[in-house]
Design a protein around this motif. Structure first.
Motif, short mmCIF file in Angstrom:
data_model
loop_
_atom_site.label_atom_id
_atom_site.label_comp_id
_atom_site.label_asym_id
_atom_site.label_seq_id
_atom_site.Cartn_x
_atom_site.Cartn_y
_atom_site.Cartn_z
N SER A 203 0.83 -1.21 0.00
CA SER A 203 0.00 0.00 0.00
C SER A 203 0.86 1.26 0.00
O SER A 203 1.86 1.33 0.71
CB SER A 203 -0.87 0.03 1.26
OG SER A 203 -1.37 -1.24 1.57
N ASP A 204 0.44 2.24 -0.76
CA ASP A 204 1.15 3.52 -0.76
C ASP A 204 0.56 4.48 0.28
O ASP A 204 1.17 5.48 0.63
CB ASP A 204 1.03 4.18 -2.14
CG ASP A 204 1.98 3.55 -3.14
OD1 ASP A 204 3.07 3.13 -2.72
OD2 ASP A 204 1.61 3.44 -4.32
N PHE A 205 -0.68 4.20 0.71
CA PHE A 205 -1.36 5.08 1.67
C PHE A 205 -1.90 4.26 2.83
O PHE A 205 -2.24 3.09 2.65
CB PHE A 205 -2.53 5.81 0.99
CG PHE A 205 -2.09 6.59 -0.22
CD1 PHE A 205 -1.52 7.84 -0.08
CD2 PHE A 205 -2.23 6.05 -1.49
CE1 PHE A 205 -1.09 8.55 -1.19
CE2 PHE A 205 -1.81 6.76 -2.61
CZ PHE A 205 -1.23 8.01 -2.46
N PHE A 206 -1.96 4.86 4.00
CA PHE A 206 -2.49 4.12 5.15
C PHE A 206 -3.19 5.06 6.12
O PHE A 206 -3.05 6.28 6.04
CB PHE A 206 -1.37 3.35 5.87
CG PHE A 206 -0.54 4.22 6.80
CD1 PHE A 206 0.23 5.26 6.30
CD2 PHE A 206 -0.53 3.99 8.17
CE1 PHE A 206 0.99 6.06 7.15
CE2 PHE A 206 0.21 4.78 9.03
CZ PHE A 206 0.98 5.82 8.50
N MET A 207 -3.96 4.45 7.04
CA MET A 207 -4.64 5.22 8.08
C MET A 207 -3.84 5.07 9.37
O MET A 207 -3.75 3.95 9.91
CB MET A 207 -6.05 4.62 8.27
CG MET A 207 -6.82 5.22 9.41
SD MET A 207 -7.54 6.81 9.00
CE MET A 207 -8.95 6.30 8.05
N PRO A 208 -3.22 6.16 9.87
CA PRO A 208 -2.40 6.01 11.08
C PRO A 208 -3.25 5.56 12.27
O PRO A 208 -4.43 5.91 12.35
CB PRO A 208 -1.85 7.41 11.32
CG PRO A 208 -2.28 8.25 10.19
CD PRO A 208 -3.29 7.53 9.38
#
Ligand code: 9Z3
Length: 333
Positions: A203-208
């Motif tokens: 994944s290039d994006f994530f939810m912290p």
């Protein structure tokens, strides 16, 4: 004789210089929780590496990582990858005498069993009721030869203890696992014998974690707007700090042919690793490019080879191994 620990009180610690802020890759590991199983993971890995003595080791990553949108996860964002590239490549590394650490998305394709799972056939379609021994089950005659071949290789890998299966699901689990593997390789001095073959779709994006809701998001809230952070670029850390003596091969996936080579080159320049294998979503099973700073080479299956069931990994893996041998010579001398 000089001493290296003479203290000059004037210069011992310069309090006027601010501490370096931690790199964002390091902050990621402070701000997101490590998987609870990590100590067990490390123990299994160390035991596997020790048992494999001086054998060369391929760390093959495979399958897509997920990004949970809730802590008690009902919804998550997924990355495309069935795990074919990784599972198939792992088999060819094993055939070429490597031990394989297979870091894979749980329930994605696995070496050997991939021939019979996730296919359009149900596994029961490979079986028939025995005519000679009523009441017992056997493999259908038309699958005997191929299945025996796969079975023998699978049993051999088990007997030799050359295949370690380590699952992940989320991108955070994947990153903690990858860092743990790299650091363990260095600690046990396996690093020069090791190649990282990063086929997983990360994944290039994530939810912290700090913004992750505890419970299932309620649809009664109306429109759902999701705000994701970029995942820090770990390849740089892997190359520079965690595993500088390991040969690192990453994969680049694109859908637009006109940008594939330039994107692969940009990755090489940015991360300074050894090889990028570029592939297009549409043709990934038939064609790849090997990109280094010096040159780009294309490898593909002919129509004839494809019809005969040859796999592109049968070409990719020996080519990677050739380059790994050269790399080993270089880092060991
Ligand atoms: C790949 O490009 C793999 O070859 C595939 C394999 C995911 C296409 P399948 O498992 O597919 O056989 O179905 N993997 C790398 C994908 C990726 O996330 N690369 C990053 C990027 O392109 C760099 S690490 O930016």
């Amino acid at each position: 004789m000089y001493t290296t620990n003479a203290i000059n009180p004037e210069k011992a610690i310069d309090r006027s210089v601010a501490d370096q802020p931690p790199a964002e890759e390091d902050l990621y590991f402070e701000q997101n929780p490590a998987p609870e199983y990590l100590p067990e993971f490390e123990r299994k890995l160390s035991e596997f590496l020790t048992n494999n003595g001086t054998r060369k080791v391929a760390v093959v990553t495979s399958g897509g990582t997920t990004v949970p949108l809730e802590n008690n996860t009902v919804r998550f964002i997924d990355n495309f990858s069935a795990g074919t590239r990784g599972a198939t490549s792992a088999e060819y590394f094993l055939e070429n005498g490597y031990a394989v650490v297979f870091l894979h998305r749980q329930f994605s394709l696995l070496p050997y069993s991939r021939h019979y799972t996730h296919s359009t056939n149900c596994f029961l379609d490979y079986m028939v009721e025995s005519e000679t021994e009523p009441g017992s089950v056997k493999v259908d005659e038309k699958y005997q030869v191929q299945m025996l071949d796969v079975l023998r290789k699978y049993k051999q890998a088990q007997k030799d203890n050359t295949l370690l299966l380590l699952p992940f699901t989320t991108v955070t689990q994947y990153l903690f696992s990858l860092r743990c593997i790299a650091l363990t390789m260095s600690k046990l001095h396996v690093d020069t014998r090791c190649v990282f073959y990063l086929a997983a779709a990360v994944s290039d994006f994530f939810m912290p974690t700090s913004r992750l809701p505890q419970h299932k998001i309620q649809s009664s809230g109306g429109e759902l707007v999701v705000n994701l952070d970029p995942v820090p670029k770990f390849l740089k850390r892997l190359v520079e700090a965690w595993a500088p003596r390991v040969m690192i091969v990453s994969f680049k996936l694109e859908t637009d042919e006109s940008i594939l080579e330039s994107k692969a080159k940009t990755a090489l320049e940015r991360y300074n690793h050894q090889l990028v294998i570029g592939n297009l979503l549409q043709t990934r099973k038939k064609e790849v490019i090997f990109v280094t700073l010096e040159e780009t080479e294309k490898y593909s299956l002919t129509d004839e080879e494809e019809k005969e069931g040859k796999e592109i990994e049968e070409i990719i893996v020996p080519e990677v191994i050739k380059r790994h041998d050269v790399w080993q010579e270089k880092v060991c001398n």
